[in-house]
Enzyme design. Structure first.
Site, PDB file in Angstrom:
ATOM      1  CE  LYS A 262       6.352  29.672  23.480  1.00 40.91           C
ATOM      2  NZ  LYS A 262       5.812  30.048  22.287  1.00 40.91           N
ATOM      3  CD  GLU A 314       2.373  26.183  18.207  1.00 38.48           C
ATOM      4  OE1 GLU A 314       2.770  27.546  17.801  1.00 38.48           O
ATOM      5  OE2 GLU A 314       2.079  25.875  19.137  1.00 38.48           O
TER       6      GLU A 314
END
Length: 598
Positions: A262, A314
């Protein structure tokens, strides 16, 4: 002739006056059926709280300050009167209705129509300069009745608060025109234009909608878990649900999952490759804002792509020398900039880390299982690499291989199959050592569900620590909290002094906020209207993700994502945490070595 906006305002008032979902839906159905196709489209769009369609990049650029100035000019209200009205209602639109009603402004001879409102919004969006927008705004509000002004301002601010979500508007469209609800929702996802979808529903062509680039799809969201044990338990529940509730052994269930880091960056959606607009690239944040201007090097890299593509991923600040991500504090320097100087581009380079493929060649892939989307993504990344930047070969290695270029632009998020709890714990530890927030656990059989948060995706990240702090200032909130002091600035001890380190407004119940509001009003040191300094008497325990250097507070630090865990009535102010403790936590962060190696 176009319908009057007053009719729309009365509909909104009726919707706000009932809490029954079906009654709201039926009110909208009855209203839509009475309108022309164009006005029905405008009504549906405005009921969703938007002046422009999702696919329309225009913005009004009208904030609360400009609206307040316009109201003051129209009604003659001084700042104190305007502030008091706002606090009474917790809503600038409702405050405007009251102030205009009391000003006895003569009614406009010509009623405002939905078509004229649409044209006014277009003029405001294209106006250059605050003065031009102010003139147009004054003209628009000057024609409005108090009730119309209420909903004009609500629409402009995007804060309708009539208890109607977009999903309910979609239901009303389907019911009003006997259209299939799933087709209505799919058409909206494809086009990003609720007005167009309404017109299509009327004409019976809602099933003929086609995918358009450059409007953001909803993001699939992950449910948070705090421990490896919780992650495995909840994931096993998800797999069992997929198999109709049949018993599935945990060892079998976890093999249906893949694990990814993450990342500590900005979740974004990348659109590029439209043959009709060669070279156009758009980056959309989770709140659907176009953030392309802040990352010109990504736009330049993906402008080379010639086939329609939508990627989920991302944006991460990158250390080319260390070949790894930099802390979010580095990325913050890039945010909100309309022009990024070359010096900043070189000092804080960014990369795009792709972890999902939503559309390719004009075909939506959302309903395909993640394992298929992942395979297509890997193939695509290999094909795009020469046109963008170096991408590491796919494999199970934890770290990317060193790129030959000074900085890559496109990276494929490494993913591995989940095998055991021990492996998951190691993966979390290694992710934190790499400076990332934690790990993601994703069901490889899951479809991509825009805007949904379920158990198919889980995120495991743990709080860095908690701090006991004291409240030094309080300010009024917004919306339903406009009448209470709900936003708290807090401090730690530095010797005999208190130094602010953050601000939080989430974590407490409404009853606790009400209680604290009364307390702070009785213990105010300085009253600045919306903001008060208060006696440092209330101790809170706050959690946070990490600590950043910051000149926003006199401590020199700021907490990222602070959340109030509880009121510490048991702890005296003399025992709150110190600035020294903050510095210790700051240097103990796993990503400090990365930040200091820039």
């Amino acid at each position: 002739m176009s319908a009057s906006f007053l009719q729309f305002a009365r509909l909104c008032q009726s919707l706000a006056s009932t809490s029954r979902k079906l009654e709201k839906r039926d009110l909208m159905v009855d209203s839509l059926r009475q309108l022309s196709a164009r006005d029905a489209g405008r009504t549906a769009l405005y009921l969703s709280g938007r002046p422009f369609a999702e696919a329309d990049s225009r913005t009004l650029q009208v904030g609360g300050s400009l609206l307040s100035k316009a109201l003051a000019e129209l009604t003659g209200a001084d700042p104190e009167t305007l502030s008091a009205a706002y606090r009474r209602h917790g809503d600038l639109g409702a405050a405007a209705e009251e102030l205009l009603a009391n000003s006895r402004k003569p009614p406009c001879a010509q009623a405002l129509t939905m078509e004229e409102l649409e044209q006014s919004f277009a003029q405001i969006a294209s106006a250059s300069g605050t003065a031009s927008r102010m003139r147009l705004l004054l003209d628009l509000l000057g024609r409005a009745t108090p009730l119309e002004a209420k909903y004009l301002i609500k629409l402009v601010t995007g804060d309708m608060r009539i208890g109607v979500k977009q999903s309910l508007v979609e239901e009303a469209i389907a019911r009003a025109y006997n259209a299939d609800l799933s087709q209505v929702r799919r058409a909206l996802m494809l086009t990003g234009d609720l007005a167009e979808v309404t017109v299509r529903a009327i004409s019976g062509t809602v099933d003929q909608a086609r995918m358009r680039l450059f409007h953001p799809l909803g993001f699939m969201l992950a449910s948070p878990v705090a421990t490896v044990e919780e992650a495995l338990e909840r994931f096993t529940e998800e797999v069992r649900a997929e198999h109709g509730g049949h018993q599935t052994r945990p060892t079998e269930a976890i093999r249906e999952a893949q694990v990814e880091d993450k990342y500590d960056g900005i979740r974004a959606q990348l659109h590029c490759g439209d043959p009709g607009q060669p070279g156009r690239v758009a980056l959309f944040s989770r709140n659907r804002e176009d953030i392309s201007e802040s990352f010109p090097e990504l736009v330049e890299a993906f402008a080379q792509i010639t086939e329609p593509v939508i990627l989920d991923g991302e944006i991460v600040a990158w250390n080319p020398a260390g070949n790894r991500a930099l802390p979010f504090t580095s990325l913050q320097q890039r945010l909100g900039r309309k022009r990024v100087a070359q010096e900043l581009r070189e000092r804080v380079p960014v990369v795009w880390i792709a972890f999902d493929l939503l559309s390719l060649g004009g075909e939506l892939l959302l309903e395909r299982p993640l394992r298929e989307r992942r395979q297509a993504l890997e193939t695509l990344v290999k094909r795009l690499a020469p046109a963008t930047s170096h991408v590491r070969p796919q494999g199970q290695a934890a770290l990317f291989e060193a790129p030959p270029a000074p900085c890559p632009r496109l990276l494929l998020a490494p993913a591995m199959q989940l095998e055991s709890a021990e492996q998951l714990e190691r993966a979390y530890t290694q992710a934190r050592e790499r400076g990332n927030e934690g790990i993601m656990i994703k069901d490889r059989n899951s479809a991509y569900q825009p805007g949904r948060r379920g158990l198919a995706w889980l995120k495991l990240k743990r709080e860095l620590a908690t701090l006991d702090v004291v409240v030094t200032a309080a300010e009024y909130g917004h919306g339903r909290r406009a009448g209470v002091l709900s936003d708290y600035t807090f401090a730690v001890r530095d010797g005999d002094r208190l130094k602010n380190i953050g601000k939080a407004y989430s974590g407490l119940t409404d009853a606790e906020i009400e209680q604290l509001s009364h307390f702070f009003k009785a213990h105010t040191l300085e009253d600045h209207g919306h903001f008060r300094t208060v006696e440092p008497l209330v101790v809170l325990e706050v959690a946070f993700n990490n600590i950043m250097r910051s000149d926003r507070h006199d401590s020199g630090f700021a907490l990222r994502f602070p959340r109030i865990l509880r009121i510490r009535n048991d702890k005296p102010v003399q025992e709150i945490d110190t600035l020294q403790r903050v510095e210790e936590l700051y240097h103990a962060q796993p990503d400090k070595a990365l930040e200091q190696s820039q």
